[in-house]
Design a protein around this motif. Structure first.
Motif, PDB file in Angstrom:
ATOM      1  N   ASN A   1      -1.415-137.227  20.938  1.00 32.48           N
ATOM      2  CA  ASN A   1      -1.629-137.804  22.263  1.00 32.48           C
ATOM      3  C   ASN A   1      -1.281-139.290  22.320  1.00 32.48           C
ATOM      4  O   ASN A   1      -1.308-139.894  23.384  1.00 32.48           O
ATOM      5  CB  ASN A   1      -3.090-137.600  22.676  1.00 32.48           C
ATOM      6  N   GLN A   2      -0.947-139.870  21.179  1.00 37.14           N
ATOM      7  CA  GLN A   2      -0.659-141.308  21.136  1.00 37.14           C
ATOM      8  C   GLN A   2       0.716-141.584  21.728  1.00 37.14           C
ATOM      9  O   GLN A   2       1.711-140.983  21.320  1.00 37.14           O
ATOM     10  CB  GLN A   2      -0.762-141.828  19.701  1.00 37.14           C
ATOM     11  N   LYS A   3       0.756-142.515  22.663  1.00 39.40           N
ATOM     12  CA  LYS A   3       1.987-142.811  23.401  1.00 39.40           C
ATOM     13  C   LYS A   3       2.905-143.778  22.662  1.00 39.40           C
ATOM     14  O   LYS A   3       4.090-143.875  22.972  1.00 39.40           O
ATOM     15  CB  LYS A   3       1.635-143.399  24.771  1.00 39.40           C
ATOM     16  N   SER A   4       2.343-144.496  21.709  1.00 36.29           N
ATOM     17  CA  SER A   4       3.143-145.470  20.957  1.00 36.29           C
ATOM     18  C   SER A   4       2.498-145.662  19.598  1.00 36.29           C
ATOM     19  O   SER A   4       1.395-145.176  19.336  1.00 36.29           O
ATOM     20  CB  SER A   4       3.193-146.811  21.708  1.00 36.29           C
ATOM     21  N   LEU A   5       3.199-146.383  18.714  1.00 35.85           N
ATOM     22  CA  LEU A   5       2.678-146.700  17.389  1.00 35.85           C
ATOM     23  C   LEU A   5       2.168-148.134  17.350  1.00 35.85           C
ATOM     24  O   LEU A   5       2.562-148.971  18.166  1.00 35.85           O
ATOM     25  CB  LEU A   5       3.778-146.517  16.343  1.00 35.85           C
ATOM     26  N   LYS A   6       1.307-148.429  16.396  1.00 38.02           N
ATOM     27  CA  LYS A   6       0.803-149.801  16.237  1.00 38.02           C
ATOM     28  C   LYS A   6       1.899-150.719  15.710  1.00 38.02           C
ATOM     29  O   LYS A   6       1.915-151.913  15.994  1.00 38.02           O
ATOM     30  CB  LYS A   6      -0.389-149.830  15.281  1.00 38.02           C
ATOM     31  N   PHE A   7       2.821-150.144  14.905  1.00 35.14           N
ATOM     32  CA  PHE A   7       3.932-150.910  14.331  1.00 35.14           C
ATOM     33  C   PHE A   7       4.985-149.913  13.854  1.00 35.14           C
ATOM     34  O   PHE A   7       4.744-148.702  13.818  1.00 35.14           O
ATOM     35  CB  PHE A   7       3.452-151.784  13.168  1.00 35.14           C
ATOM     36  N   LYS A   8       6.141-150.410  13.512  1.00 32.46           N
ATOM     37  CA  LYS A   8       7.201-149.537  13.026  1.00 32.46           C
ATOM     38  C   LYS A   8       6.814-148.922  11.687  1.00 32.46           C
ATOM     39  O   LYS A   8       6.270-149.608  10.827  1.00 32.46           O
ATOM     40  CB  LYS A   8       8.504-150.329  12.859  1.00 32.46           C
ATOM     41  N   PRO A   9       7.091-147.626  11.487  1.00 28.39           N
ATOM     42  CA  PRO A   9       6.743-146.979  10.222  1.00 28.39           C
ATOM     43  C   PRO A   9       7.323-147.726   9.023  1.00 28.39           C
ATOM     44  O   PRO A   9       8.497-148.112   9.025  1.00 28.39           O
ATOM     45  CB  PRO A   9       7.371-145.587  10.356  1.00 28.39           C
ATOM     46  N   GLY A  10       6.478-147.956   8.025  1.00 28.18           N
ATOM     47  CA  GLY A  10       6.906-148.655   6.823  1.00 28.18           C
ATOM     48  C   GLY A  10       6.827-150.154   6.906  1.00 28.18           C
ATOM     49  O   GLY A  10       7.081-150.854   5.925  1.00 28.18           O
ATOM     50  N   GLU A  11       6.464-150.680   8.088  1.00 30.08           N
ATOM     51  CA  GLU A  11       6.446-152.134   8.281  1.00 30.08           C
ATOM     52  C   GLU A  11       5.275-152.787   7.554  1.00 30.08           C
ATOM     53  O   GLU A  11       5.411-153.867   6.984  1.00 30.08           O
ATOM     54  CB  GLU A  11       6.366-152.440   9.770  1.00 30.08           C
ATOM     55  N   ARG A  12       4.112-152.152   7.581  1.00 24.97           N
ATOM     56  CA  ARG A  12       2.953-152.714   6.893  1.00 24.97           C
ATOM     57  C   ARG A  12       1.940-151.629   6.575  1.00 24.97           C
ATOM     58  O   ARG A  12       2.018-150.511   7.079  1.00 24.97           O
ATOM     59  CB  ARG A  12       2.298-153.811   7.725  1.00 24.97           C
ATOM     60  N   PHE A  13       0.991-151.992   5.733  1.00 24.63           N
ATOM     61  CA  PHE A  13      -0.101-151.096   5.367  1.00 24.63           C
ATOM     62  C   PHE A  13      -1.202-151.200   6.411  1.00 24.63           C
ATOM     63  O   PHE A  13      -1.602-152.292   6.793  1.00 24.63           O
ATOM     64  CB  PHE A  13      -0.649-151.472   3.984  1.00 24.63           C
ATOM     65  N   ASN A  14      -1.685-150.057   6.885  1.00 25.88           N
ATOM     66  CA  ASN A  14      -2.804-150.050   7.818  1.00 25.88           C
ATOM     67  C   ASN A  14      -3.587-148.753   7.608  1.00 25.88           C
ATOM     68  O   ASN A  14      -3.120-147.671   7.954  1.00 25.88           O
ATOM     69  CB  ASN A  14      -2.318-150.157   9.264  1.00 25.88           C
ATOM     70  N   TYR A  15      -4.762-148.891   7.019  1.00 30.54           N
ATOM     71  CA  TYR A  15      -5.587-147.737   6.658  1.00 30.54           C
ATOM     72  C   TYR A  15      -5.945-146.943   7.911  1.00 30.54           C
ATOM     73  O   TYR A  15      -6.506-147.477   8.860  1.00 30.54           O
ATOM     74  CB  TYR A  15      -6.851-148.230   5.962  1.00 30.54           C
ATOM     75  N   SER A  16      -5.621-145.657   7.906  1.00 33.45           N
ATOM     76  CA  SER A  16      -5.877-144.810   9.070  1.00 33.45           C
ATOM     77  C   SER A  16      -6.276-143.414   8.614  1.00 33.45           C
ATOM     78  O   SER A  16      -5.514-142.715   7.933  1.00 33.45           O
ATOM     79  CB  SER A  16      -4.633-144.721   9.961  1.00 33.45           C
ATOM     80  N   ASN A  17      -7.473-142.997   9.000  1.00 36.35           N
ATOM     81  CA  ASN A  17      -7.929-141.648   8.657  1.00 36.35           C
ATOM     82  C   ASN A  17      -6.983-140.584   9.192  1.00 36.35           C
ATOM     83  O   ASN A  17      -6.803-139.521   8.575  1.00 36.35           O
ATOM     84  CB  ASN A  17      -9.333-141.420   9.227  1.00 36.35           C
ATOM     85  N   THR A  18      -6.370-140.857  10.327  1.00 41.44           N
ATOM     86  CA  THR A  18      -5.490-139.874  10.966  1.00 41.44           C
ATOM     87  C   THR A  18      -4.349-139.461  10.038  1.00 41.44           C
ATOM     88  O   THR A  18      -3.913-138.300  10.062  1.00 41.44           O
ATOM     89  CB  THR A  18      -4.916-140.451  12.275  1.00 41.44           C
ATOM     90  N   ASN A  19      -3.849-140.385   9.230  1.00 40.83           N
ATOM     91  CA  ASN A  19      -2.771-140.048   8.296  1.00 40.83           C
ATOM     92  C   ASN A  19      -3.146-138.858   7.421  1.00 40.83           C
ATOM     93  O   ASN A  19      -2.347-137.945   7.205  1.00 40.83           O
ATOM     94  CB  ASN A  19      -2.454-141.256   7.408  1.00 40.83           C
ATOM     95  N   TYR A  20      -4.370-138.874   6.899  1.00 43.48           N
ATOM     96  CA  TYR A  20      -4.777-137.820   5.964  1.00 43.48           C
ATOM     97  C   TYR A  20      -5.246-136.566   6.686  1.00 43.48           C
ATOM     98  O   TYR A  20      -5.205-135.470   6.109  1.00 43.48           O
ATOM     99  CB  TYR A  20      -5.806-138.373   4.976  1.00 43.48           C
ATOM    100  N   ASN A  21      -5.655-136.675   7.956  1.00 39.32           N
ATOM    101  CA  ASN A  21      -5.872-135.478   8.762  1.00 39.32           C
ATOM    102  C   ASN A  21      -4.552-134.741   8.961  1.00 39.32           C
ATOM    103  O   ASN A  21      -4.481-133.509   8.829  1.00 39.32           O
ATOM    104  CB  ASN A  21      -6.461-135.840  10.124  1.00 39.32           C
ATOM    105  N   LEU A  22      -3.498-135.501   9.263  1.00 38.78           N
ATOM    106  CA  LEU A  22      -2.178-134.885   9.465  1.00 38.78           C
ATOM    107  C   LEU A  22      -1.647-134.274   8.173  1.00 38.78           C
ATOM    108  O   LEU A  22      -1.014-133.205   8.196  1.00 38.78           O
ATOM    109  CB  LEU A  22      -1.197-135.911  10.017  1.00 38.78           C
TER     110      LEU A  22
END
Length: 589
Positions: A286-307
Motif C-alpha cells: 500500500n506504500q505509494k513511495s519509498l523513503k529513499f532509493k534502494p541501496g542508498e542507505r541502511f534503515n532498519y525496517s521490520n517490513t523487510n523481514y515480513n516480506l
C-alpha cells in the motif's frame, strides 16, 4: 565490632547445616549480629533486609552507605513508587563507579556492587528530571554476602538480585564450546497460576526472530531457489513499481527504503492489536513511495523481514511457519520452536508478557503475529541447540555460511554491518554477532563470539529495559572473569533547576502564528489513519480516538516538528507529510 558483625552477616547464608540442629549459642549469636548491626551503624547506612522509605524532590539528593569488606557482593533495590529516580555509586575513595538509570516509574533500579576495597560505598539517589517533581520511594539492601568464586556463581548472584521469584523474570544461558556453562531462571512465566520460569518456558523472541528468517532465506539462495539480486516483484507482484528495482538483498540488508510496520502506530495500532503476516504484506504493497532509493542507505525496517517470510512461503509452497519447522527446527531438534502465525495460539509452557506500574504488574498480551520480523516462540533449551548449530554446521553449508557473514553494501561505498538477521560488531577486538528484541513485555538477546566459541541468550518477560544493561554484565563475567570498570561522566548532567524551567516553559508555550489554516481532518491511505488537527490553548494538537492527544510546536514555515504541511497553488493548506517517513496525509476538510 562492626567488622565482626559484617562477617557474621556474610557467613549466615553460607551455613549448610540444618538451622534446627544448630547450637542455640550460635543461633542467637547470628540473630544478635543482624539486629545489633542496625544499632552499630549510623542512620543512613543500609542494613540487610531492612527497607527504608523516603521522599524525594528536585531540590535534594538522598545519600546512603553500604559498609563492605573486599570480596563481597551487595544488591540494593531502589523502588520508584511515585517518581522516577537515578542513582550514583561511589567507592570508599569517593570515586564515581556507577550511574544507574535503567527503569521507568513503578519499576525498580537494581544496584549491584562487587567490592574490591574495604570501606563505605556511597549511594546517592536523585530525582530523574521528569514529572512528577516529587514522590515516595524505598531502598532495600537485599543481599550482602561473599562474592562467588567463579563467573557462574557471580552471574547467579546478579540474577538473584535482578529478579524476584514471585514476579515476572528471566531465563539466561551461557554456552562455551557447545556446552551450557551457566543456566539461570528466575521469576514467573504466569503470575495468575504461579508457574515459574524454567529452561523449557517458551518466550516470544521479538526481533531476535530475524536471524531465523535470515537462515531460511540463505538456505533457499544456496539451493538456487532464490537470488539476492532478484527483483522482489518476481515473488510479490502486488508490490508497486517505484521505478527502482528492490532486490531480495535489499530486504536482507535493510536497504530497501520500504517503511517500517511501526508506522501503523500512526493509526493507533499497538502490539496488543491483531497484526498478521498478510496484514504486513498489504501494508507494504500500500506504500505509494519509498523513503529513499534502494541501496542508498541502511534503515532498519521490520517490513523487510515480513516480506522475506512471505517470499519463502511463496517459493516453497508451504506456510513460513511450516517450512521453518520442517527444514530448520526439526533437523536441529528444536521441538518447542515455531513461528506464531495467529494471535492467541495455544501452546505448552507459554511465558506471558507483563508490564509494571504503580499498582503492580498487569498482563499485556502480544497479538503481533508478524512472522519473519518477529513472532518466533522458543525456549532456552532449544536456543542452546540453535547457537550450537552454527558450530556443528548442521544446516550451515559453505555457501550458507558465506552468505550469513557477508555484510551488505551501499550505493556510495560503505557497509551495512547487518546481514541475514544479525548485526556485526567488534567488541574489545573480538568479533560479535548479535541481535536484540523488544515487544510488549518481552526483552531478548542472542549474542555470539564465534572465535571464542561463546554465546549468550537472555530472555525476559517483565517489560524492563534494564535487560539491555544486564546482558553486557553477564558477558563481561564470562569473557573477562569480572565486571569491567566503567567511568561514568556527570560533566553534562543537567541541573534540576534548568530541567524544571524547560518543562514549565514548554507547558506554557503558545504559538504566535495563526493556527486556523492548519486545522482540519487529514487522511492517509498508506497507514489507514485519519487525524483531526485542532487548536488547543494556542497549540496545534493531533487527535485520534486510539491515540493520546499530541501537542505540536511550530519549528519553521509550515513545519511543526516531525510534520511538514503542503499548500496548493492558491496558498491553501492541502496536506501534511511525516518528514522522516515520507508518509502523506491529504486534508479532507
Amino acid at each position: 565490632m562492626v567488622g565482626f558483625l559484617l562477617f557474621l552477616v556474610w557467613f549466615t547464608p553460607h551455613i549448610k547445616t540444618n538451622w534446627f540442629k544448630m547450637p542455640l549459642s550460635l543461633y542467637f549469636l547470628l540473630l544478635f549480629a543482624r539486629s545489633a548491626l542496625s544499632f552499630d551503624l549510623p542512620e543512613n547506612f543500609l542494613v540487610p533486609g531492612k527497607t527504608v522509605n523516603a521522599r524525594i524532590d528536585p531540590q535534594k539528593t538522598d545519600t546512603y552507605f553500604v559498609r563492605m569488606l573486599p570480596g563481597q557482593f551487595s544488591s540494593i533495590r531502589l523502588t520508584e513508587k511515585e517518581v522516577r529516580l537515578y542513582a550514583t555509586v561511589y567507592d570508599p575513595q569517593d570515586s564515581l563507579i556507577q550511574l544507574i538509570d535503567e527503569n521507568r516509574m513503578g519499576g525498580k533500579e537494581i544496584i549491584s556492587i562487587f567490592s574490591k576495597k574495604k570501606g563505605d560505598y556511597k549511594i546517592r539517589v536523585g530525582w530523574n528530571f521528569s514529572k512528577p517533581y516529587s514522590g515516595n520511594y524505598s531502598i532495600t539492601l537485599d543481599r550482602l554476602e561473599a562474592t562467588g568464586k567463579t563467573p557462574a556463581l557471580k552471574a547467579g548472584q546478579l540474577m538473584e538480585g535482578w529478579y524476584e521469584n514471585q514476579e515476572p523474570g528471566a531465563a539466561v544461558a551461557v554456552i562455551r564450546d557447545g556446552q551450557p556453562v551457566f543456566v539461570a531462571t528466575r521469576g514467573m512465566a504466569n503470575l495468575e497460576e504461579k508457574i515459574p520460569i524454567t529452561s523449557q518456558s517458551v518466550f516470544e523472541l521479538a526481533s531476535c526472530s530475524k536471524q531465523f528468517t535470515g537462515l531460511a532465506v540463505a538456505i533457499l539462495i544456496d539451493q538456487k531457489k532464490l537470488s539476492l539480486e532478484e527483483d522482489i516483484r518476481t515473488y510479490l507482484p502486488e508490490m508497486p513499481d517505484y521505478g527502482e528495482k528492490i532486490t531480495v538483498g535489499h530486504l536482507v540488508y535493510h536497504t530497501s527504503g520500504i517503511r517500517n510496520t511501526d508506522a501503523l502506530e500512526m493509526a493507533g495500532f499497538t502490539p496488543e492489536d491483531r497484526i498478521t503476516l498478510p496484514m504486513c504484506v498489504k501494508f507494504a504493497a500500500n506504500q505509494k513511495s519509498l523513503k529513499f532509493k534502494p541501496g542508498e542507505r541502511f534503515n532498519y525496517s521490520n517490513t523487510n523481514y515480513n516480506l522475506l517470510a512471505e517470499i519463502v512461503a511463496r517459493v516453497t509452497g508451504q506456510s513460513f511457519s511450516a517450512w521453518t519447522r520442517e527444514h530448520m527446527f526439526k533437523p536441529l531438534g528444536m521441538h518447542s520452536t515455531f513461528f506464531k502465525e495467529n494471535p492467541g495460539e495455544i501452546y505448552k509452557y507459554k511465558v506471558l508478557s507483563y508490564q509494571s506500574g504503580r499498582e503492580g504488574f498487569r498482563q499485556r498480551p502480544n497479538n503481533w503475529a508478524a512472522a519473519g520480523s518477529s513472532a518466533l516462540c522458543t525456549n532456552i533449551d532449544d536456543l542452546v541447540k540453535w547457537v550450537n548449530g552454527f558450530d556443528t554446521k548442521s544446516l550451515i553449508t559453505p555457501g550458507v555460511e558465506q552468505l550469513l557473514y557477508a555484510e551488505g553494501s551501499l550505493r556510495e561505498d560503505g557497509r551495512t554491518r547487518y546481514a541475514f538477521g544479525n548485526e556485526f560488531r567488534t567488541f574489545d577486538g573480538i568479533r560479535e554477532i548479535m541481535h536484540l528484541g523488544l515487544v510488549i513485555g518481552y526483552r531478548t538477546a542472542i549474542v555470539r563470539y564465534p572465535e571464542r566459541k561463546l554465546a549468550f541468550i537472555f530472555l525476559s518477560n517483565d517489560d524492563n529495559d534494564a535487560a539491555y544493561q544486564r546482558i553486557p554484565k553477564i558477558r563481561d563475567l564470562f569473557l573477562f572473569g569480572d565486571l569491567r570498570e566503567t567511568k561514568p561522566n556527570l560533566k553534562n548532567f543537567p541541573s534540576a533547576e534548568t530541567v524544571i524551567k524547560n518543562i514549565e516553559a514548554d507547558e506554557k508555550y503558545q504559538e504566535a502564528i495563526d493556527l486556523k489554516p492548519y486545522e482540519g481532518v487529514y487522511c492517509s491511505e498508506e497507514v489507514s489513519a485519519v487525524w483531526n488537527l485542532k487548536k488547543n490553548q494556542e497549540r496545534l494538537e493531533i487527535r485520534h480516538p486510539r491515540m493520546d492527544p499530541m501537542l505540536l510546536k511550530n519549528t519553521g514555515p509550515d513545519q511543526f516538528g516531525f510534520i511538514e504541511f503542503s499548500r496548493n497553488e492558491s496558498g491553501v493548506v492541502k496536506g501534511l507529510k511525516i518528514r522522516d517517513e515520507g508518509i502523506e496525509f491529504m486534508k479532507m476538510k
